[in-house]
Enzyme design. Structure first.
Site, short mmCIF file in Angstrom:
data_model
loop_
_atom_site.label_atom_id
_atom_site.label_comp_id
_atom_site.label_asym_id
_atom_site.label_seq_id
_atom_site.Cartn_x
_atom_site.Cartn_y
_atom_site.Cartn_z
N CYS A 236 -3.54 0.39 6.90
CA CYS A 236 -3.50 -0.50 8.15
C CYS A 236 -4.00 0.80 9.35
O CYS A 236 -4.66 0.40 10.30
CB CYS A 236 -1.83 -1.08 8.27
SG CYS A 236 -0.61 1.02 8.64
N ASN B 93 1.09 -1.54 0.66
CA ASN B 93 -0.19 0.02 0.31
C ASN B 93 0.59 1.04 -0.22
O ASN B 93 0.40 2.08 -0.26
CB ASN B 93 -1.08 -0.03 1.42
CG ASN B 93 -0.68 -0.26 2.77
OD1 ASN B 93 0.60 -0.63 2.50
ND2 ASN B 93 -0.85 0.10 3.43
N GLU C 146 5.32 -3.61 11.97
CA GLU C 146 4.01 -3.13 11.96
C GLU C 146 2.96 -3.76 10.86
O GLU C 146 3.33 -4.16 9.98
CB GLU C 146 3.89 -1.61 11.45
CG GLU C 146 2.68 -0.89 11.67
CD GLU C 146 2.65 -0.02 10.07
OE1 GLU C 146 0.80 -0.28 10.46
OE2 GLU C 146 3.08 0.73 9.98
O1 G3H Z 1 -0.75 1.33 5.98
C1 G3H Z 1 0.28 1.64 6.86
C2 G3H Z 1 0.64 2.36 6.85
O2 G3H Z 1 1.58 2.94 7.66
C3 G3H Z 1 -0.76 3.74 7.22
O3 G3H Z 1 0.10 5.04 6.66
O4 G3H Z 1 -1.77 6.31 7.81
O5 G3H Z 1 0.30 7.31 6.44
O6 G3H Z 1 -2.39 5.91 5.37
P1 G3H Z 1 -0.54 6.66 6.79
#
Ligand code: G3H
Length: 478
Positions: A287, A158, A253
């Site tokens: 996430c 992602n 993570e």
């Molecule tokens: O998908 C996991 C990422 O660490 C979320 O990052 O809050 O900038 O979308 P974000």
């Protein structure tokens, strides 16, 4: 050439001796769009050995010079925003504007890291012995931060660029070398990002990027004895890695089931706007997406109406057109999401919109009156489907949040700041956002998950510290 993107090792672009490639399927067309090399274990071995050698001299390179190279790479990343974003659009169906933002955010992260690094690593500690009982002032202790060695970076699909540089930049500024294994979907965007580091002029072998099938090289990479630290972002694979990895620091993570608690005194327009942004941006494939709304019964109807009105305005279509909702990353992901939807239908959830799917494209769906016996109450769809559970007390909301095996972030909407802080204290998550949707950024804030959501803490300073070890020298006076 043969249209297969080369991998990066010894400061050069190479073809794998396997003669095989891995196709990257465009989520929108469901057709192969790019191909990358299917690297072999021998090739992995070679680049890890080179990373070990390159790291030794890199650690002796003055800190200001390391920072200078990172600043160069950051500027190049921003200059290459357009081609990087184009790859993100084709490989992971990220909406065009978000794709460009990812490239720019990555450049900013790299420069911030260089600046923070010169400060965090530019000073140590001096201690004396006579503060501990029984000691005279005969020992002087000096502390410094030394690199760990070879860092293995594994980002998810992602954010193939941003969550790669959030590992690469702290590793490099701290004097480590990097072996990057990008996700298959997003690999070409990642190779392009690596090209920016190549152009910046980092020493040969210090950074390498290996592509291929997880089944062939996954365990080989994560269990390699010369890897000194793994920084991983993704799903369940992280749990498997943590069980197999050696005695090395891990930064993980993993998933999340971020709860959004709405109290009866909340600003409902603010809450609705954040639910839609938090739940549906990049089609819920974050996430940190809002993954369950826990709303007080007294304001539930009003809130659901406001959210519905905003969902109706979301555009659904292709990432090239910068649609809000775009096809999810794979067909199997779409099938998994559909499974959760079917389960909730059978168990009596209220569908606020009609369920609609074409290929990997799933229309945004809000499910009201979700109950704890439905899978969607607990599982992470990683898609544009958002469950609403009605609660009769804040405690009930906290209880649902804490019953999850995840503990990434959560949020609470209320005008009562004292209540918000008490709820934040009670929520077992790495971060609680008061009156805003969960989010990792700004990227220098600490970012961490409890329970199955991760190990360690990220954010620029924490990552630099995590990728170093304290070394002390004690001067013994006569
Ligand atoms: O998908 C996991 C990422 O660490 C979320 O990052 O809050 O900038 O979308 P974000």
């Amino acid at each position: 050439g043969d249209g297969v993107f080369k991998y990066y090792s010894s400061g050069e672009w190479k073809k794998s001796s396997s003669g095989k490639s891995v196709p990257i399927i465009n989520p929108s067309t469901r057709q192969p769009h790019f191909k990358v090399q299917a690297c072999t274990q021998e090739e992995v071995n070679k680049l890890i050995e080179e990373a070990k050698t390159a790291q030794k001299s890199w650690a002796k390179t003055p800190l200001w010079k390391r920072a200078e190279l990172l600043h160069k790479a950051a500027a190049l990343l921003k200059e290459h925003k357009v081609p990087i974003a184009e790859c993100l659009v084709k490989e992971i169906a990220k909406p065009a504007k978000d794709a460009a933002t990812e490239a720019v955010r990555s450049g900013d992260l790299v420069s911030y890291c260089a600046e923070e690094g010169v400060r965090v690593l530019g000073e140590g500690k001096f201690m004396v012995s006579d503060s501990f009982p029984g000691n005279e002032r005969t020992k002087y202790c000096l502390t410094a931060k030394i690199p760990l060695g070879v860092i293995l970076a594994i980002p998810p699909f992602n954010y193939p660029v941003n969550l790669a540089v959030s590992k690469i930049a702290p590793a490099l500024i701290a004097g480590n070398s990097i072996v990057l294994k990008p996700p298959t979907q997003g690999a070409v965007a990642a190779l392009h990002m690596v090209h920016c580091f190549h152009l910046a002029g980092f020493p040969k072998g210090l950074i390498s990027c290996v592509t291929g099938r997880g089944s062939e090289i996954g365990d080989f990479l994560t269990m390699h004895p010369m890897v000194n630290c793994i920084s991983f972002t993704g799903g369940d694979t992280g749990i498997a890695i943590s069980k197999k990895a050696g005695m090395i620091p891990l930064q993980m993570e993993l998933g999340g089931k971020d709860a959004c608690i709405i109290l009866d005194d909340a600003d409902l327009d603010l809450a609705a706007a954040n639910i839609v942004k938090g739940g549906f941006s990049y089609s819920g494939q974050r996430c940190t997406a809002v993954k369950v709304v826990l709303v007080m019964e007294s304001v539930a109807n009003a809130l659901v109406e406001k959210v519905k009105a905003k969902v109706a305005k979301l555009t659904v279509g292709l990432p090239e057109d910068d649609s809000d909702i775009t096809p999810v990353v794979t067909e199997s992901s779409a099938n998994f999401i559909e499974g959760l939807v079917v389960d909730s239908k059978q168990k009596g959830a209220t569908f606020c919109q009609e369920y609609r799917r074409e290929g990997n494209l799933i229309w945004p769906l809000l499910l009201d009156n979700v109950r704890p016996d439905m899978r969607i109450a607990w599982e992470e769809p990683f898609g544009p489907v958002l469950p609403v559970i009605r609660i009769t007390s804040a405690e009930e909301g906290i209880h649902h949040c804490n019953a999850s095996n995840f503990g990434l972030q959560g949020c609470v909407f209320t005008r009562d700041i004292s209540k918000a802080i008490l709820i934040s204290d009670a929520m077992e998550t790495g971060t609680v956002q008061i009156n805003s949707a969960p989010a990792r950024g700004p990227d220098h804030f600490p970012f961490q998950g409890l329970k199955d959501s991760g190990i360690g803490s990220q954010g620029i300073t924490n990552s630099i510290n995590m990728m170093t070890k304290i070394k002390t020298t004690v001067i013994n006076l006569p």
